[in-house]
Scaffold this motif. Sequence first.
Motif, short mmCIF file in Angstrom:
data_model
loop_
_atom_site.label_atom_id
_atom_site.label_comp_id
_atom_site.label_asym_id
_atom_site.label_seq_id
_atom_site.Cartn_x
_atom_site.Cartn_y
_atom_site.Cartn_z
N GLY A 179 0.84 -1.20 0.00
CA GLY A 179 0.00 0.00 0.00
C GLY A 179 0.87 1.25 0.00
O GLY A 179 2.08 1.18 -0.21
N ASN A 180 0.22 2.37 0.24
CA ASN A 180 0.91 3.66 0.26
C ASN A 180 1.73 3.77 1.55
O ASN A 180 1.18 3.89 2.63
N LEU A 181 3.07 3.74 1.41
CA LEU A 181 3.92 3.75 2.60
C LEU A 181 3.99 5.13 3.25
O LEU A 181 4.47 5.25 4.38
N THR A 191 5.44 -4.72 4.95
CA THR A 191 6.59 -4.43 4.11
C THR A 191 7.90 -4.60 4.88
O THR A 191 8.84 -5.23 4.40
N SER A 192 7.96 -4.05 6.10
CA SER A 192 9.21 -4.17 6.86
C SER A 192 9.50 -5.63 7.21
O SER A 192 10.64 -6.09 7.11
N GLY A 193 8.47 -6.38 7.59
CA GLY A 193 8.68 -7.80 7.90
C GLY A 193 9.18 -8.56 6.68
O GLY A 193 10.12 -9.37 6.75
N LEU A 208 6.95 -2.27 -4.62
CA LEU A 208 6.16 -1.33 -5.43
C LEU A 208 4.95 -0.88 -4.63
O LEU A 208 4.24 -1.71 -4.06
N GLN A 209 4.71 0.42 -4.60
CA GLN A 209 3.59 0.94 -3.84
C GLN A 209 2.35 1.14 -4.71
O GLN A 209 2.44 1.56 -5.85
N THR A 210 1.20 0.87 -4.11
CA THR A 210 -0.07 1.19 -4.76
C THR A 210 -1.03 1.64 -3.68
O THR A 210 -0.69 1.66 -2.51
N ASN A 211 -2.23 2.01 -4.06
CA ASN A 211 -3.21 2.42 -3.07
C ASN A 211 -4.16 1.25 -2.86
O ASN A 211 -4.97 0.95 -3.72
N MET A 212 -4.02 0.56 -1.73
CA MET A 212 -4.78 -0.67 -1.57
C MET A 212 -6.16 -0.46 -0.97
O MET A 212 -6.98 -1.36 -0.98
N ASP A 213 -6.44 0.72 -0.40
CA ASP A 213 -7.71 0.92 0.29
C ASP A 213 -8.88 0.91 -0.69
O ASP A 213 -9.91 0.33 -0.44
N LEU A 227 5.80 -4.55 -13.87
CA LEU A 227 6.72 -5.36 -13.06
C LEU A 227 7.14 -6.63 -13.79
O LEU A 227 8.33 -6.94 -13.90
N LEU A 228 6.15 -7.36 -14.32
CA LEU A 228 6.45 -8.68 -14.89
C LEU A 228 7.14 -8.59 -16.25
O LEU A 228 7.88 -9.51 -16.64
#
Lengths: 324, 324
Positions: A179-181, A191-193, A208-213, A227-228
């Motif tokens: 998500g948006n960090l 992400t940190s884990g 890679l960041q996106t808006n997951m909400d 990405l791919l």
Amino acid sequence: MSTINDVAEKAGVSVTTVSRVLNNRGYISEKTREKVYRTMEELNYQPNEIARSLLRKQSNIIGLIIPDISHPFFGEFANAAEYYAYQNGCKLLLCNSQLDPAKEREYIEMMKRHRVDGIIMGSHTLDVEVYRNLPYPVVTLDRQIEGIPFVASDNERGGELAAQLLIDKGCRKLAHICGNLQLDLLANRRTSGFERVASENGATFMTLQTNMDVFDQQEYERIISGLLTEHPDIDGVFATSDIIAAFVIKWCRKLGKQVPGQVRIVGYDDVRMASWATPGITTVKQPIREMGRLAVELIRKQMDEEDFSMENLLPVTLVERETT
Amino acid sequence: MSTINDVAEKAGVSVTTVSRVLNNRGYISEKTREKVYRTMEELNYQPNEIARSLLRKQSNIIGLIIPDISHPFFGEFANAAEYYAYQNGCKLLLCNSQLDPAKEREYIEMMKRHRVDGIIMGSHTLDVEVYRNLPYPVVTLDRQIEGIPFVASDNERGGELAAQLLIDKGCRKLAHICGNLQLDLLANRRTSGFERVASENGATFMTLQTNMDVFDQQEYERIISGLLTEHPDIDGVFATSDIIAAFVIKWCRKLGKQVPGQVRIVGYDDVRMASWATPGITTVKQPIREMGRLAVELIRKQMDEEDFSMENLLPVTLVERETT
């Protein structure tokens, strides 16, 4: 006009029993409940909940503010919260913020006017100050605000589990779609884990960041196809939701990549869709029902001035299906 | 304690403007809205919605009773209904009946006490008499009850489109997985439309019933695995929801049948999951947003005693993806 006393007398039960049926509190046998309802109908008794709310200073309404009820995670969370609210004699007022700060603000003002008993806050567009000055109990979902209890899954552990599984399966070049960090959300600990375990194991990884909400199919497709195609050697993807994982499957298929033969995929949430998908999505399971139950309990405990814990981190588990 | 007049005076606007901001009605510029909110905060003005409801005899709350908000169709419908309710200055009270008649009954009683403005009824466990005697406007979803307006998609046409597409693609032995035909639901017209077109075209077909309102993964799997193993020559399936279609894909894969090579599949609803799935599910699209909008409008029109249509059948369209 009939009163509660008339109902009790005609039904042959106590006023307390009628009141319990009305408030759906305490144990009442199905037979008694039916009798009270039937008597209320015969007498055309109309308890006025609004007037009663004014007297009790309690509306028995909990507000639920989320970005979008049609997002599977929030739909399943709302389903659980509604179930447990009902068990506590409460109703759920549904507010989709659509991540629009003006709408979220208006909903918060509306809820003040309606004297809601509390708010479960799963939307995060406003500054923390707005939430800290509300005149009713608040519980947040996946966001830590001083003075307000939160409910979250153990996101850090979830990220670790995902990275470890991909590495154990032999993946060496990992990608993580998160998500948006920039937002101060507990979900970002996934992400940190993930990054820590990947580093410790010497795996290459990119984030890679996106808006997951809010569901944005076009953005997902753009990020995943990019990405791919730009990194054809990616062999393991950890997506921060099962929906995003479903789009990774879709693009692997479009690009002729075998799942899990060439690319292994782990999602997050374990919404029911994860098991409907073909191949079934391996995922980090959030205990969504328990999160809904706990959110309602934390509102109730604040109302009743009982002790409660501020930090409620619920355990996650790995559900292995066909994408790994 | 501040009054609405104090707010209007300090903000330099009329009382009507403050009232409009409070009720979210009529056009208000973002600047004015902000000014009114800021002034309300400065004066610590707390309009009491509950007291106002008593005066106005209007709660600005619409009740939504559905089987399960986490079912994608109902989640997307609720999302739309909430959006349009908000546009009309109303909030949505969420009630999951879980198809439990006792819970549905209790919710209906609760809503009487809360003086809701109306109910959108998407759950169908109780006798029609219960709905006909309610003291507030009702709109039903997919169920026709005398004296109550309904909103539905053109189910008959949807069934026809599905059958015609499968036949045009060359399928000769069709199966249809539908809901409970004993219930008097408009959704069951999908079955009559499908069966008529199949008959007219000389195709063999069989119809299997399931309970589509509440997600029951085990029942779906049992029916679908039985169907595909006992009738290995089935080459076209019309499922009455996209979720069921997703399970047909799953079982085709398990049994080594190519989709769409050996089995072609058409779903119903066009929930977003239909496009997330791999392969993307060909489906009959219900106009879910428009159904939500219309349901709210029909409550409002009944409240305002405007003219409205009792039968609201919205057009369906075929969305072809990868399963046909």
